[in-house]
Design an enzyme around this catalytic site. Sequence first.
Site, PDB file in Angstrom:
ATOM      1  N   CYS A  52       8.715   4.162  -2.025  1.00 15.36           N
ATOM      2  CA  CYS A  52       9.497   3.320  -1.118  1.00 15.36           C
ATOM      3  C   CYS A  52       9.901   4.111   0.118  1.00 15.36           C
ATOM      4  CB  CYS A  52      10.744   2.785  -1.816  1.00 15.36           C
ATOM      5  SG  CYS A  52      10.374   1.666  -3.175  1.00 15.36           S
ATOM      6  N   CYS A  70       0.769  -5.395  -2.842  1.00 16.89           N
ATOM      7  CA  CYS A  70       1.388  -4.198  -3.396  1.00 16.89           C
ATOM      8  C   CYS A  70       2.781  -4.465  -3.908  1.00 16.89           C
ATOM      9  CB  CYS A  70       1.514  -3.106  -2.349  1.00 16.89           C
ATOM     10  SG  CYS A  70       0.030  -2.787  -1.451  1.00 16.89           S
TER      11      CYS A  70
END
Lengths: 301, 409
Positions: A106, A35
């Site tokens: 994030c 990822c």
Amino acid sequence: MWDYSDKVKEHFFSPRNSGALEDANAVGDVGSLNCGDALRLMLKVDPETETIRDARFQTFGCGSAIASSSALTEIIKGMTLDAALKVSNQDIADYLDGLPPEKMHCSVMGREALQAAVANYRGEEWKDDHEEGALICKCFAIDAVLIEETVRANNLSSVEDVINYTKAGGGCSSCHEGIEEILSKVLAERGETFNPHAVVLQEEAAGKPAPGKMNNLQRIKRIEMILDGIRPQLQRDHGDIELVDVDGKTIYVNMIGACSGCQMEAQTLQGIQAKLIEDLGEFVKVVPSRAGSYARAASHV
Amino acid sequence: MERKETDMDGIYLDNNATTRVDDAVVAAMLPFFTAQFGNPSSMHSFGNKVGLAIKKARMQVQELLGAEHESEIIFTSCGTESDSTAILSALRASPERKEIITTSIEHPAVLALCTHLEKEGYKTHFLKVDEKGRLDLDEYRKLLTDKVAVVSVMWANNETGTLFPVEQMAEMAHAAGIPFHTDAVQAVGKVPIDLKNTKIDMLSLSGHKLHAPKGIGVLYLKRGVRFRPLLRGGHQERGRRAGTENTASIVALGLACEQAMQHMHFENTEVKRLRDKLEAGILAKVPRAFATGDVTNRLPNTSNIAFEFIEGEAILLLLNKFGIAASSGSACTSGSLEPSHVMRAMGIPYTAAHGTIRFSLSRYSTEAEVDRVIQVVPEIIAQLRKLSPYWGENGPAEEPEKAFAPVYA
Ligand SMILES: Cc1ncc(COP(=O)(O)O)c(C=O)c1O
């Protein structure tokens, strides 16, 4: 270049609490190399009080991933586990004075690492229930997986539906093509074909006649109704409005009392016009009847 | 080469993204905003002079491309427009042909168009590349049938600089009766090109990659190649691209082409030497890093280095702090979740694909700049690796995928 806040930059350039924590008793690993984002959160939890005595992180990822990790450790130090679990990804983003929509994941990763670490401490198994897809709506940071699942779960069939249920597409509209593609795909799964012009039918079903489908009387009644909705506002300013005539796309009104001829008249009329356009779903022009009689006289020569 | 004044202090090694307009080029274009503002189509002397200036620019471009006729040069608004015009023209000229051949490592200007055309019923063959980014010409040969409307293959890849055998591929397409287009946006001005001796039918270039302004491009169209315009309207560019000419930028592009021609040798000796020094210097000091692409056959100015176990955007942010400008193929820099399609097509493992950095030099790059970058990069990489869960004391954690074991992957 990303538009990072000063806080994000500061936490990226001088991350707090980075590196391994030797005597950690709670460790949460999330993400993967594939990822491009991975975070290990290490906590030292006081077994008596379940308070987080120390928190450290190791992160593989971009600037905002590192800044989010740093922010997370600062936020949760000194908290009890239960209090820490209430920290949301929005809290992390807020702590950093915001993150660009493309980077909100994030902060999500930070929250997930925290959940994983607490589960690890408590000997529970933590399962990630969040799958992330390509970002579709950049205005509201909504990805393909969320849109697809919402369309499927709620039997949605139009871009408007998607906007109402997910907010995706409600901003700049540049992702409407992408949303239509998702709709086509999901509708095909249930054996239907996506029809971009289906909106009209739905509005009819909702009891609101579509433009052009109303007869004259219905249309005038509807205009009266809309004006009735606006009236209290005008009366508060000691004015009023009166419908004089409807001639195709032109709606003639009389502005009464304080409203008539006041400086704000033009602006008020514009506001009323916008409201009518929105509600009727067609373009109309609102004209004070005085001007109207001139205009009509002119057009009848 | 003498170092030019730059307004911003810093080390600019991102010339594949865009370049500084040469000072002489700026000076040459300025009169076309004021004294020479005329419309080249007009029947008076205001326009006439401008028309002559455009003619000169056309010949300067012709010279750099080695085109046989000046009329083969069509000015457009950018590289992307040239790409779209070329591909769509070929499709419209042969509506019965429903296949396209291109590569998996094209610039989005071609890639996104071809994926979109798939939705409109076209079958696109995306040629694969090997681990060094090289094409398999046998795979290509087998696809050359009379169902194919156009082949579009880039001359040089923007991320790795890898060069493709477009001249040979054009011969093969020509023999099969298929028009051949090349996106040469990165190649023009950096490697010698002589179109009259090739079977290339169409070629795209973009001004801002060779020290001309942004927003000016060229489509080369070989005489006799069937053509359908993208923009119809006035008779500008002989009706092949309607719209009043961007005169100032056309003049600028002409001069930039002339300059590129003069610097061709310098580009392939001195710029290449600096690039090689930069790459060798970094690789000598940084463990677990390697150059991507076909390093023996690439543009002289480009070096793309993969740094394992760290992420590209983080590297760029730190480089930027030191005043160094480069770019990355990491997912994060683009806002997508996947690292660059070029890295994935080459099968670069994810451990490295997220950490690729492209350094692209120009004739303005200096030895001192290169030395400074060689000095700074190893520190930055070490600093980020210290933060990475995949990195141990002095090297990657043993079996990084096991040392770091998330509950899901
Ligand atoms: C290989 C390639 N093709 C096309 C383009 C697009 O050119 P332009 O920005 O002039 O549209 C670029 C530039 O980014 C490029 O590198």
